[in-house]
Scaffold this motif. Structure first.
Motif, PDB file in Angstrom:
ATOM      1  N   ARG A 185     -43.701 -88.851  15.859  1.00 17.76           N
ATOM      2  CA  ARG A 185     -43.692 -88.687  14.348  1.00 17.76           C
ATOM      3  C   ARG A 185     -44.440 -89.799  13.716  1.00 17.76           C
ATOM      4  N   HIS A 186     -45.470 -90.287  14.308  1.00 13.81           N
ATOM      5  CA  HIS A 186     -46.615 -91.254  13.833  1.00 13.81           C
ATOM      6  C   HIS A 186     -47.916 -90.826  13.618  1.00 13.81           C
ATOM      7  N   TYR A 187     -48.302 -91.179  12.460  1.00 16.61           N
ATOM      8  CA  TYR A 187     -49.724 -91.126  12.174  1.00 16.61           C
ATOM      9  C   TYR A 187     -50.758 -92.301  12.499  1.00 16.61           C
ATOM     10  N   LEU A 188     -51.602 -91.607  13.337  1.00 17.71           N
ATOM     11  CA  LEU A 188     -52.623 -92.580  13.772  1.00 17.71           C
ATOM     12  C   LEU A 188     -53.721 -92.838  13.285  1.00 17.71           C
ATOM     13  N   GLY A 189     -54.090 -91.931  12.181  1.00 17.03           N
ATOM     14  CA  GLY A 189     -55.250 -92.134  11.431  1.00 17.03           C
ATOM     15  C   GLY A 189     -56.043 -90.792  11.503  1.00 17.03           C
ATOM     16  N   PRO A 190     -57.281 -90.740  10.790  1.00 19.50           N
ATOM     17  CA  PRO A 190     -58.090 -89.636  10.952  1.00 19.50           C
ATOM     18  C   PRO A 190     -58.729 -89.584  12.443  1.00 19.50           C
ATOM     19  N   ALA A 191     -59.116 -88.455  12.867  1.00 22.08           N
ATOM     20  CA  ALA A 191     -59.840 -88.227  14.293  1.00 22.08           C
ATOM     21  C   ALA A 191     -61.013 -88.952  14.204  1.00 22.08           C
ATOM     22  N   GLY A 192     -60.979 -89.818  15.272  1.00 20.97           N
ATOM     23  CA  GLY A 192     -62.097 -90.658  15.512  1.00 20.97           C
ATOM     24  C   GLY A 192     -61.941 -92.250  14.799  1.00 20.97           C
ATOM     25  N   PHE A 193     -61.085 -92.129  14.053  1.00 15.71           N
ATOM     26  CA  PHE A 193     -60.972 -93.447  13.223  1.00 15.71           C
ATOM     27  C   PHE A 193     -59.623 -93.891  13.320  1.00 15.71           C
ATOM     28  N   THR A 194     -58.939 -94.202  14.539  1.00 18.84           N
ATOM     29  CA  THR A 194     -57.476 -94.612  14.596  1.00 18.84           C
ATOM     30  C   THR A 194     -57.375 -96.039  14.021  1.00 18.84           C
ATOM     31  N   LEU A 195     -56.101 -95.791  13.392  1.00 17.77           N
ATOM     32  CA  LEU A 195     -55.572 -97.243  12.703  1.00 17.77           C
ATOM     33  C   LEU A 195     -55.296 -98.090  13.953  1.00 17.77           C
ATOM     34  N   PRO A 196     -55.375 -99.466  13.400  1.00 19.89           N
ATOM     35  CA  PRO A 196     -54.840-100.255  14.412  1.00 19.89           C
ATOM     36  C   PRO A 196     -53.330-100.338  14.519  1.00 19.89           C
ATOM     37  N   PHE A 197     -52.607 -99.560  13.961  1.00 16.57           N
ATOM     38  CA  PHE A 197     -51.021 -99.689  13.948  1.00 16.57           C
ATOM     39  C   PHE A 197     -50.401 -98.444  13.851  1.00 16.57           C
ATOM     40  N   ARG A 198     -49.307 -98.036  14.367  1.00 15.01           N
ATOM     41  CA  ARG A 198     -48.663 -96.841  14.147  1.00 15.01           C
ATOM     42  C   ARG A 198     -47.841 -96.724  12.742  1.00 15.01           C
ATOM     43  N   LEU A 199     -48.168 -95.853  12.256  1.00 11.89           N
ATOM     44  CA  LEU A 199     -47.544 -95.501  10.937  1.00 11.89           C
ATOM     45  C   LEU A 199     -46.550 -94.418  10.965  1.00 11.89           C
ATOM     46  N   ARG A 200     -45.254 -94.301  10.982  1.00 14.63           N
ATOM     47  CA  ARG A 200     -44.496 -93.414  10.622  1.00 14.63           C
ATOM     48  C   ARG A 200     -44.517 -92.432   9.515  1.00 14.63           C
ATOM     49  N   TYR A 201     -44.398 -91.289   9.742  1.00 12.09           N
ATOM     50  CA  TYR A 201     -44.218 -90.419   8.511  1.00 12.09           C
ATOM     51  C   TYR A 201     -43.462 -90.585   7.433  1.00 12.09           C
ATOM     52  N   GLY A 202     -42.073 -91.003   7.965  1.00 14.06           N
ATOM     53  CA  GLY A 202     -41.009 -91.129   7.259  1.00 14.06           C
ATOM     54  C   GLY A 202     -41.305 -92.468   6.368  1.00 14.06           C
ATOM     55  N   ALA A 203     -42.010 -93.373   7.010  1.00 16.18           N
ATOM     56  CA  ALA A 203     -42.260 -94.643   6.244  1.00 16.18           C
ATOM     57  C   ALA A 203     -43.226 -94.580   5.167  1.00 16.18           C
ATOM     58  N   VAL A 204     -43.903 -93.538   5.092  1.00 14.41           N
ATOM     59  CA  VAL A 204     -44.822 -93.530   3.975  1.00 14.41           C
ATOM     60  C   VAL A 204     -44.225 -93.044   2.811  1.00 14.41           C
ATOM     61  N   GLY A 205     -43.410 -92.210   2.784  1.00 14.97           N
ATOM     62  CA  GLY A 205     -42.569 -91.626   1.783  1.00 14.97           C
ATOM     63  C   GLY A 205     -41.699 -92.723   1.245  1.00 14.97           C
ATOM     64  N   LEU A 206     -40.848 -93.210   2.172  1.00 14.89           N
ATOM     65  CA  LEU A 206     -39.820 -94.271   1.830  1.00 14.89           C
ATOM     66  C   LEU A 206     -40.834 -95.403   1.119  1.00 14.89           C
ATOM     67  N   GLY A 207     -41.736 -95.903   1.593  1.00 21.14           N
ATOM     68  CA  GLY A 207     -42.764 -96.935   1.158  1.00 21.14           C
ATOM     69  C   GLY A 207     -43.163 -96.860  -0.227  1.00 21.14           C
ATOM     70  N   THR A 208     -43.480 -95.467  -0.520  1.00 22.51           N
ATOM     71  CA  THR A 208     -44.121 -94.992  -1.791  1.00 22.51           C
ATOM     72  C   THR A 208     -42.799 -95.323  -2.820  1.00 22.51           C
ATOM     73  N   VAL A 209     -41.607 -94.602  -2.388  1.00 20.67           N
ATOM     74  CA  VAL A 209     -40.270 -94.967  -3.166  1.00 20.67           C
ATOM     75  C   VAL A 209     -40.308 -96.607  -3.392  1.00 20.67           C
ATOM     76  N   ILE A 210     -40.088 -97.206  -2.379  1.00 27.22           N
ATOM     77  CA  ILE A 210     -39.778 -98.612  -2.623  1.00 27.22           C
ATOM     78  C   ILE A 210     -40.769 -99.312  -3.575  1.00 27.22           C
ATOM     79  N   THR A 211     -42.067 -99.119  -3.301  1.00 29.94           N
ATOM     80  CA  THR A 211     -43.120 -99.790  -4.191  1.00 29.94           C
ATOM     81  C   THR A 211     -43.190 -99.302  -5.555  1.00 29.94           C
ATOM     82  N   VAL A 212     -42.830 -98.141  -5.653  1.00 29.02           N
ATOM     83  CA  VAL A 212     -42.705 -97.568  -7.195  1.00 29.02           C
ATOM     84  C   VAL A 212     -41.362 -98.380  -7.742  1.00 29.02           C
ATOM     85  N   ALA A 213     -40.469 -98.708  -6.796  1.00 28.66           N
ATOM     86  CA  ALA A 213     -39.199 -99.151  -7.556  1.00 28.66           C
ATOM     87  C   ALA A 213     -39.605-100.695  -7.859  1.00 28.66           C
TER      88      ALA A 213
END
Length: 136
Positions: A13-41
């Motif tokens: 359940r981790h997004y590593l980045g687009p093919a060929g350009f991986t991110l230097p960190f692991r990002l959980r899919y659930g954290a993206v939605g939660l982070g969006t809600v928290i940042t808007v709040a």
């Protein structure tokens, strides 16, 4: 693929980045939605309550605060502990009764209905009065 015997947890359940350009960190899919809600709040609180002026520095600060809060929350949230149970546990911990502080006076109030019920029971004693079917 993750080597796990539980079929529910075999999915990565981790997004590593687009093919060929991986991110230097692991990002959980659930954290993206939660982070969006928290940042808007955080943005709404900063603009509406604290009256932070809208500018580049304030937006960067709001996003940074959102990322930090999201990182703290997602440290406790996972597939076995969903967000709802973490919030419920935090609420129960905050509202739990606490022992009195040293030197604090404790007042125990006994309801008036308890006193009244005890007096009426003592006045109408059933001693010697049988209500059995065989007593007649």
């Amino acid at each position: 693929m993750i080597d796990n015997d539980d079929m529910l947890h075999r999915v990565d359940r981790h997004y590593l980045g687009p093919a060929g350009f991986t991110l230097p960190f692991r990002l959980r899919y659930g954290a993206v939605g939660l982070g969006t809600v928290i940042t808007v709040a955080v943005f709404v609180v900063a603009r509406a309550i604290v009256h932070v002026p809208l500018g580049f520095q304030s937006l960067v600060l709001i996003v940074a605060i959102g990322v930090v809060i999201t990182a703290k929350v997602t440290k406790y949230v996972n597939a076995d502990r969903p967000l709802r149970s973490v919030i419920t546990a935090a609420w129960n911990d905050l509202t739990a009764p606490r022992p009195p502080k040293p030197g604090q006076t404790v007042v125990l109030r006994i309801p008036a209905a308890f006193h009244t019920a005890r007096r009426t029971d003592a006045a109408t004693s059933n001693e010697g009065n049988s209500t059995d079917a065989f007593a007649a």
